[in-house]
Design an enzyme around this catalytic site. Sequence first.
Site, short mmCIF file in Angstrom:
data_model
loop_
_atom_site.label_atom_id
_atom_site.label_comp_id
_atom_site.label_asym_id
_atom_site.label_seq_id
_atom_site.Cartn_x
_atom_site.Cartn_y
_atom_site.Cartn_z
N LYS A 1 5.57 53.83 7.61
CA LYS A 1 5.50 53.41 9.14
C LYS A 1 6.75 51.92 8.93
O LYS A 1 6.62 51.35 8.24
CB LYS A 1 4.18 52.97 10.11
CG LYS A 1 3.28 53.99 10.49
CD LYS A 1 1.52 53.87 11.17
CE LYS A 1 0.86 54.81 11.08
NZ LYS A 1 -0.08 53.85 12.03
N TYR B 1 2.26 60.46 19.89
CA TYR B 1 1.27 60.14 19.89
C TYR B 1 0.59 60.14 21.46
O TYR B 1 0.16 59.51 21.63
CB TYR B 1 1.34 59.01 20.09
CG TYR B 1 1.59 58.28 18.24
CD1 TYR B 1 0.61 58.13 17.47
CD2 TYR B 1 2.37 57.77 17.47
CE1 TYR B 1 0.41 57.98 15.99
CE2 TYR B 1 2.80 57.26 15.89
CZ TYR B 1 1.44 57.17 15.60
OH TYR B 1 1.29 56.90 14.09
N PHE C 1 -3.31 50.65 23.37
CA PHE C 1 -2.89 49.97 21.87
C PHE C 1 -1.16 51.92 22.31
O PHE C 1 -1.04 51.34 21.44
CB PHE C 1 -3.70 50.72 20.89
CG PHE C 1 -4.10 51.99 20.92
CD1 PHE C 1 -3.35 52.54 19.60
CD2 PHE C 1 -5.65 52.21 20.53
CE1 PHE C 1 -4.20 54.12 19.67
CE2 PHE C 1 -5.76 53.24 20.22
CZ PHE C 1 -5.01 53.81 19.97
N THR D 1 -8.10 53.26 8.65
CA THR D 1 -7.58 52.48 10.19
C THR D 1 -7.57 51.28 10.40
O THR D 1 -6.61 50.84 10.03
CB THR D 1 -7.90 53.32 11.83
OG1 THR D 1 -7.91 54.81 11.62
CG2 THR D 1 -6.68 52.93 12.53
N ARG E 1 -4.01 51.93 2.59
CA ARG E 1 -4.26 50.23 3.37
C ARG E 1 -4.57 49.61 3.14
O ARG E 1 -4.21 48.09 4.10
CB ARG E 1 -4.92 51.11 4.41
CG ARG E 1 -3.56 52.31 5.84
CD ARG E 1 -4.64 53.11 6.69
NE ARG E 1 -4.10 54.09 8.18
CZ ARG E 1 -4.22 54.61 8.70
NH1 ARG E 1 -5.40 54.83 8.46
NH2 ARG E 1 -3.55 55.07 9.68
N ASN F 1 -0.37 49.30 10.20
CA ASN F 1 -1.32 50.01 9.20
C ASN F 1 -0.59 51.44 7.97
O ASN F 1 -1.20 51.24 7.42
CB ASN F 1 -2.03 50.68 9.25
CG ASN F 1 -1.92 52.06 9.97
OD1 ASN F 1 -0.66 51.73 10.36
ND2 ASN F 1 -2.93 52.40 10.75
N HIS G 1 0.88 57.22 7.96
CA HIS G 1 -0.08 57.97 9.50
C HIS G 1 0.08 59.21 8.56
O HIS G 1 0.33 59.47 7.81
CB HIS G 1 0.92 58.49 10.36
CG HIS G 1 0.76 59.81 11.01
ND1 HIS G 1 -0.86 59.49 12.06
CD2 HIS G 1 0.74 61.40 10.89
CE1 HIS G 1 -1.01 60.16 12.62
NE2 HIS G 1 0.25 61.66 11.60
N GLU H 1 2.40 69.11 14.41
CA GLU H 1 3.20 67.27 13.25
C GLU H 1 4.48 67.13 12.90
O GLU H 1 5.26 66.84 12.55
CB GLU H 1 2.61 66.58 13.21
CG GLU H 1 1.56 65.00 14.05
CD GLU H 1 0.35 64.88 14.12
OE1 GLU H 1 0.07 64.36 12.34
OE2 GLU H 1 -0.23 64.24 13.97
P1 IDP Z 1 -5.11 56.75 12.25
O1 IDP Z 1 -3.67 56.87 11.92
O2 IDP Z 1 -6.43 56.30 10.98
O3 IDP Z 1 -5.90 58.15 12.32
P2 IDP Z 1 -6.03 56.50 14.90
O4 IDP Z 1 -7.41 56.47 15.22
O5 IDP Z 1 -4.89 57.93 15.15
O6 IDP Z 1 -6.30 56.20 13.30
O7 IDP Z 1 -4.60 55.99 15.87
C1 IDP Z 1 -3.13 55.57 15.25
C2 IDP Z 1 -2.54 54.56 15.19
O8 IDP Z 1 -2.53 54.10 17.18
C3 IDP Z 1 -3.55 53.82 14.23
O9 IDP Z 1 -2.79 54.32 12.58
C4 IDP Z 1 -2.44 52.48 14.12
O10 IDP Z 1 -1.24 52.40 14.03
C5 IDP Z 1 -2.79 52.64 15.84
N1 IDP Z 1 -4.21 52.11 16.46
C6 IDP Z 1 -5.12 52.79 16.47
N2 IDP Z 1 -6.05 51.87 17.38
C7 IDP Z 1 -5.41 50.44 17.19
C8 IDP Z 1 -6.22 48.93 17.71
O11 IDP Z 1 -6.75 49.19 18.28
N3 IDP Z 1 -4.49 48.42 18.40
C9 IDP Z 1 -3.53 48.65 17.61
N4 IDP Z 1 -3.20 49.42 17.13
C10 IDP Z 1 -3.73 50.63 17.31
#
Ligand code: IDP
Length: 140
Positions: free
Chosen positions: A11, A51, A59, A93, A104, A114, A117, A128
Amino acid sequence: MAVERTLSILKPDATGRNLTGAINTLIEKAGLRIVAQKRVVWTKAQAQKFYAEHKGRPFFDELCSFMTSGPIVVQVLQGKDAIATYRKLMGATNPDEAKRGTIRKRFAESKGRNSVHGSDSVASATREIALNFKSAEIVG
Ligand code: IDP
């Protein structure tokens, strides 16, 4: 154990801190092979499509803005149980909850920024990968 392919994205927070090589080293040490890779900047439309499953979440806009804020490196990783192997290497996450040694835990700045992905299922990986690569660009 099945040989699988998964989609990985380094990212903008990772490319911005010049971490591509450091993260790729961890990927390769985990036994995964990078069989396709390119550095791109997504449009807002590309991010929103990628997404789409998160549309409506609080978010979503922040996520799409972040993912278009700079270069990303999109990759196809191949190996035994590649999807689960990479999810484990990525860590939770939220970096505060990620285990020691994960990407991470080492590199993520926050739950949003983070660093990486990784696809979460075979169906997601198929979708994807197809959104980001032509089959001729993947050299296994
Ligand atoms: P993942 O990437 O660990 O699978 P997901 O829940 O699928 O996590 O969320 C996708 C992406 O959305 C996360 O990697 C993160 O960058 C962002 N994200 C998820 N939850 C939050 C939040 O509460 N605040 C800001 N960004 C978030």
